[in-house]
Structures are given as C-alpha cells and as structure tokens.
Design a protein around this motif. Structure first.
Motif, PDB file in Angstrom:
ATOM      1  N   ARG A  86       0.825  -1.208   0.000  1.00 24.50           N
ATOM      2  CA  ARG A  86       0.000   0.000   0.000  1.00 24.50           C
ATOM      3  C   ARG A  86       0.860   1.258   0.000  1.00 24.50           C
ATOM      4  O   ARG A  86       0.580   2.220  -0.725  1.00 24.50           O
ATOM      5  CB  ARG A  86      -0.922  -0.017   1.208  1.00 24.50           C
ATOM      6  CG  ARG A  86      -1.900   1.099   1.224  1.00 24.50           C
ATOM      7  CD  ARG A  86      -2.888   0.943   2.335  1.00 24.50           C
ATOM      8  NE  ARG A  86      -3.752   2.105   2.351  1.00 24.50           N
ATOM      9  CZ  ARG A  86      -4.802   2.204   3.095  1.00 24.50           C
ATOM     10  NH1 ARG A  86      -5.138   1.223   3.893  1.00 24.50           N
ATOM     11  NH2 ARG A  86      -5.532   3.285   3.061  1.00 24.50           N
ATOM     12  N   ALA A  87       1.933   1.248   0.792  1.00 24.77           N
ATOM     13  CA  ALA A  87       2.839   2.395   0.802  1.00 24.77           C
ATOM     14  C   ALA A  87       3.497   2.571  -0.561  1.00 24.77           C
ATOM     15  O   ALA A  87       3.680   3.703  -1.028  1.00 24.77           O
ATOM     16  CB  ALA A  87       3.896   2.212   1.886  1.00 24.77           C
ATOM     17  N   LEU A  90       0.968   4.155  -2.943  1.00 19.16           N
ATOM     18  CA  LEU A  90       0.708   5.557  -2.627  1.00 19.16           C
ATOM     19  C   LEU A  90       1.884   6.470  -2.945  1.00 19.16           C
ATOM     20  O   LEU A  90       1.692   7.636  -3.272  1.00 19.16           O
ATOM     21  CB  LEU A  90       0.333   5.696  -1.147  1.00 19.16           C
ATOM     22  CG  LEU A  90      -1.037   5.145  -0.758  1.00 19.16           C
ATOM     23  CD1 LEU A  90      -1.229   5.218   0.738  1.00 19.16           C
ATOM     24  CD2 LEU A  90      -2.135   5.887  -1.473  1.00 19.16           C
ATOM     25  N   THR A  91       3.108   5.985  -2.847  1.00 19.55           N
ATOM     26  CA  THR A  91       4.274   6.852  -3.005  1.00 19.55           C
ATOM     27  C   THR A  91       4.941   6.755  -4.366  1.00 19.55           C
ATOM     28  O   THR A  91       5.710   7.647  -4.720  1.00 19.55           O
ATOM     29  CB  THR A  91       5.322   6.547  -1.925  1.00 19.55           C
ATOM     30  OG1 THR A  91       5.723   5.177  -2.028  1.00 19.55           O
ATOM     31  CG2 THR A  91       4.768   6.825  -0.543  1.00 19.55           C
ATOM     32  N   ARG A 103      -8.547   2.304  -8.215  1.00 20.37           N
ATOM     33  CA  ARG A 103      -8.849   3.249  -7.133  1.00 20.37           C
ATOM     34  C   ARG A 103     -10.364   3.291  -6.953  1.00 20.37           C
ATOM     35  O   ARG A 103     -11.098   3.605  -7.886  1.00 20.37           O
ATOM     36  CB  ARG A 103      -8.307   4.627  -7.455  1.00 20.37           C
ATOM     37  CG  ARG A 103      -6.804   4.654  -7.551  1.00 20.37           C
ATOM     38  CD  ARG A 103      -6.324   6.072  -7.622  1.00 20.37           C
ATOM     39  NE  ARG A 103      -4.884   6.077  -7.790  1.00 20.37           N
ATOM     40  CZ  ARG A 103      -4.008   6.188  -6.776  1.00 20.37           C
ATOM     41  NH1 ARG A 103      -4.464   6.306  -5.560  1.00 20.37           N
ATOM     42  NH2 ARG A 103      -2.732   6.190  -7.006  1.00 20.37           N
ATOM     43  N   ASP A 106     -10.168   7.116  -3.852  1.00 25.45           N
ATOM     44  CA  ASP A 106      -8.964   7.848  -3.428  1.00 25.45           C
ATOM     45  C   ASP A 106      -8.568   7.561  -1.982  1.00 25.45           C
ATOM     46  O   ASP A 106      -7.786   8.299  -1.406  1.00 25.45           O
ATOM     47  CB  ASP A 106      -9.134   9.363  -3.636  1.00 25.45           C
ATOM     48  CG  ASP A 106      -9.122   9.699  -5.107  1.00 25.45           C
ATOM     49  OD1 ASP A 106      -9.714  10.720  -5.438  1.00 25.45           O
ATOM     50  OD2 ASP A 106      -8.528   8.958  -5.903  1.00 25.45           O
ATOM     51  N   ARG A 107      -9.128   6.558  -1.355  1.00 24.27           N
ATOM     52  CA  ARG A 107      -8.696   6.160  -0.015  1.00 24.27           C
ATOM     53  C   ARG A 107      -7.526   5.217  -0.075  1.00 24.27           C
ATOM     54  O   ARG A 107      -6.933   4.912   0.926  1.00 24.27           O
ATOM     55  CB  ARG A 107      -9.815   5.424   0.727  1.00 24.27           C
ATOM     56  CG  ARG A 107     -10.888   6.261   1.224  1.00 24.27           C
ATOM     57  CD  ARG A 107     -11.815   5.428   2.051  1.00 24.27           C
ATOM     58  NE  ARG A 107     -12.013   4.118   1.414  1.00 24.27           N
ATOM     59  CZ  ARG A 107     -12.665   3.124   1.963  1.00 24.27           C
ATOM     60  NH1 ARG A 107     -13.161   3.244   3.146  1.00 24.27           N
ATOM     61  NH2 ARG A 107     -12.810   1.985   1.334  1.00 24.27           N
ATOM     62  N   LEU A 108      -7.229   4.710  -1.211  1.00 19.60           N
ATOM     63  CA  LEU A 108      -6.196   3.685  -1.379  1.00 19.60           C
ATOM     64  C   LEU A 108      -4.926   4.127  -0.722  1.00 19.60           C
ATOM     65  O   LEU A 108      -4.251   3.496  -0.042  1.00 19.60           O
ATOM     66  CB  LEU A 108      -5.965   3.425  -2.859  1.00 19.60           C
ATOM     67  CG  LEU A 108      -5.083   2.243  -3.173  1.00 19.60           C
ATOM     68  CD1 LEU A 108      -5.802   0.962  -2.824  1.00 19.60           C
ATOM     69  CD2 LEU A 108      -4.673   2.258  -4.599  1.00 19.60           C
TER      70      LEU A 108
END
Length: 108
Positions: A86-87, A90-91, A103, A106-108
């Motif tokens: 998950r990190a 997101l990054t 997605r 957008d909470r992903l």
C-alpha cells in the motif's frame, strides 16, 4: 531415526522454498511482484523450517514456542506485506505504468 529424517526433510524443503523466493525476488522487475515472491517464500519457508524443528525437538516446551512463532508470523507477515504494498502504491509516481491500480474512492 524416523523423526530425524522427517524433520530434516521439512527443514530442507523450507530452505529450498526460501532459495526459490530469493531467486524470484531478483528475477521479477517490478517491486510489487518482488514483494509478493518474498512474502510467499518467507511464510511457507518459515512454516516448513519451524515444523521440521518441532518434529526434531519432540513434544516439549520448545515445540510450543515454535508453534507460537509460526502463528505470530502467519498473522503478521500478510499484514506487513499489505502495508508495504500500500505504501508503494501511494508513493510511487508511475505505478500505473507498472501495474493496474484500481482506485475506489482515493482512499487507497
């Protein structure tokens, strides 16, 4: 004699699974694929090695401790792998170029 043979075979299979996981970690191109190979190899390899040690030690307090380690790792390893993935999603700026990211809101 029979117990040592079974325990040794379990340990050997666990080490082989971990070696294959390391090869998969270096073979795959994308980070999520590498992480998946490492997580599966780690979980299965650890189960086999610790099961072999449990067979070798017999029915003792050490076996109970090894079983507790197996249970903890089987609960913690998937959670850790999910958080790392998950990190990464997101990054990583260009994650959509490497894999399909769905997605929901957008909470992903």
């Amino acid at each position: 004699m029979f117990r040592e043979l079974i325990g040794g075979c379990l340990i050997l299979m666990g080490v082989l699974v971990m070696v294959v996981a390391v090869a998969g970690t270096y073979r795959f191109k994308y980070v999520l694929n590498r992480m998946h190979a490492a997580a599966l190899g780690d979980t299965l390899g650890l189960l086999l090695v610790l099961s072999g040690l449990m067979v070798l030690s017999g029915l003792t307090a050490l076996s109970a401790k090894l079983l507790a380690i197996i249970v903890f790792m089987w609960l913690a390893s998937p959670v850790m792998s999910h958080l790392i993935a998950r990190a990464e999603v997101l990054t990583h700026a260009h994650i959509a170029d490497e894999c399909e990211v769905i997605r929901h809101d957008d909470r992903l």
